[in-house]
Scaffold this active site. Structure first.
Site, PDB file in Angstrom:
ATOM      1  N   HIS A  35      48.958  53.972  15.938  1.00 20.66           N
ATOM      2  CA  HIS A  35      48.457  52.698  16.450  1.00 20.66           C
ATOM      3  C   HIS A  35      48.588  51.622  15.372  1.00 20.66           C
ATOM      4  O   HIS A  35      48.302  51.860  14.197  1.00 20.66           O
ATOM      5  CB  HIS A  35      46.990  52.815  16.866  1.00 20.66           C
ATOM      6  CG  HIS A  35      46.367  51.512  17.263  1.00 20.66           C
ATOM      7  ND1 HIS A  35      46.705  50.867  18.434  1.00 20.66           N
ATOM      8  CD2 HIS A  35      45.471  50.723  16.638  1.00 20.66           C
ATOM      9  CE1 HIS A  35      46.017  49.732  18.508  1.00 20.66           C
ATOM     10  NE2 HIS A  35      45.264  49.627  17.430  1.00 20.66           N
ATOM     11  N   SER A  36      49.011  50.425  15.777  1.00 21.90           N
ATOM     12  CA  SER A  36      49.023  49.242  14.935  1.00 21.90           C
ATOM     13  C   SER A  36      49.833  49.461  13.648  1.00 21.90           C
ATOM     14  O   SER A  36      51.031  49.741  13.699  1.00 21.90           O
ATOM     15  CB  SER A  36      47.585  48.798  14.644  1.00 21.90           C
ATOM     16  OG  SER A  36      47.563  47.500  14.121  1.00 21.90           O
ATOM     17  N   HIS A  37      49.184  49.392  12.479  1.00 18.49           N
ATOM     18  CA  HIS A  37      49.888  49.579  11.201  1.00 18.49           C
ATOM     19  C   HIS A  37      50.400  51.008  11.051  1.00 18.49           C
ATOM     20  O   HIS A  37      51.296  51.267  10.252  1.00 18.49           O
ATOM     21  CB  HIS A  37      48.972  49.203  10.024  1.00 18.49           C
ATOM     22  CG  HIS A  37      49.684  49.176   8.710  1.00 18.49           C
ATOM     23  ND1 HIS A  37      50.625  48.227   8.397  1.00 18.49           N
ATOM     24  CD2 HIS A  37      49.609  50.008   7.653  1.00 18.49           C
ATOM     25  CE1 HIS A  37      51.088  48.457   7.185  1.00 18.49           C
ATOM     26  NE2 HIS A  37      50.499  49.541   6.710  1.00 18.49           N
TER      27      HIS A  37
END
Length: 161
Positions: A35-37
């Protein structure tokens, strides 16, 4: 694997964990959820993967990854793996599993939620189905059957290998 045990940044820590886990494990099937980074970290891990490790990665599901083309792995094998075995469920008000950008690496699919922090929860049934299909544990082709707006595409979860 405590990230606070030493002065390492998240990228170094992720690679250290990856190596520690994959070098000890005899697993032939690795699934990645980022998720995300975590998408950036996954791209960095792929840059460090050996030719022997890449075939063990069966699927990469990202949820609203913030990676860019600049952090994609330069190796053709790693890039191909991300293109063929990866999906990024992104924040979008489109219905879940609507194809947003098929040519992106990995392809971008609507998570069905417009808020970044809810993309993983919103897309969870989709990426678990994706994992199942990439592992071949489902004996029939799985296409998500949802009402789609006219002109939009439904995502096929069958491996395109």
């Amino acid at each position: 694997m405590d990230p606070n045990n030493g002065d390492v940044d998240p990228e170094e820590h992720a690679i250290k964990c990856w190596k520690a886990i994959t070098e000890r494990s005899q697993s032939k099937s690795i699934l990645i959820l980022a998720h995300s980074h975590g998408g950036v970290l996954t791209c960095n891990i792929l840059k460090e993967c050996t030719e022997e490790q890449l075939p063990r990665i069966k699927a990469i599901a990202m949820t609203d990854s913030v990676h860019s083309t600049f952090c994609l792995p330069p190796s053709n094998a790693a890039r191909s793996l991300l293109k063929q075995k990866g999906c990024n469920w992104v924040s979008s008000s489109e219905p879940r599993d609507t194809v947003i950008n098929e040519s992106a690496i990995p392809r971008r699919i609507s998570s069905g939620h417009a808020r970044h922090e809810w993309t993983t929860c919103s897309a969870r049934s989709s990426f678990f189905s994706f994992f199942d299909s990439m592992l071949g544990s489902i004996s029939h082709p799985t296409t998500i059957e949802q009402s789609q707006p006219e002109g939009s595409q439904s995502m096929s979860l069958s491996p395109n290998l």
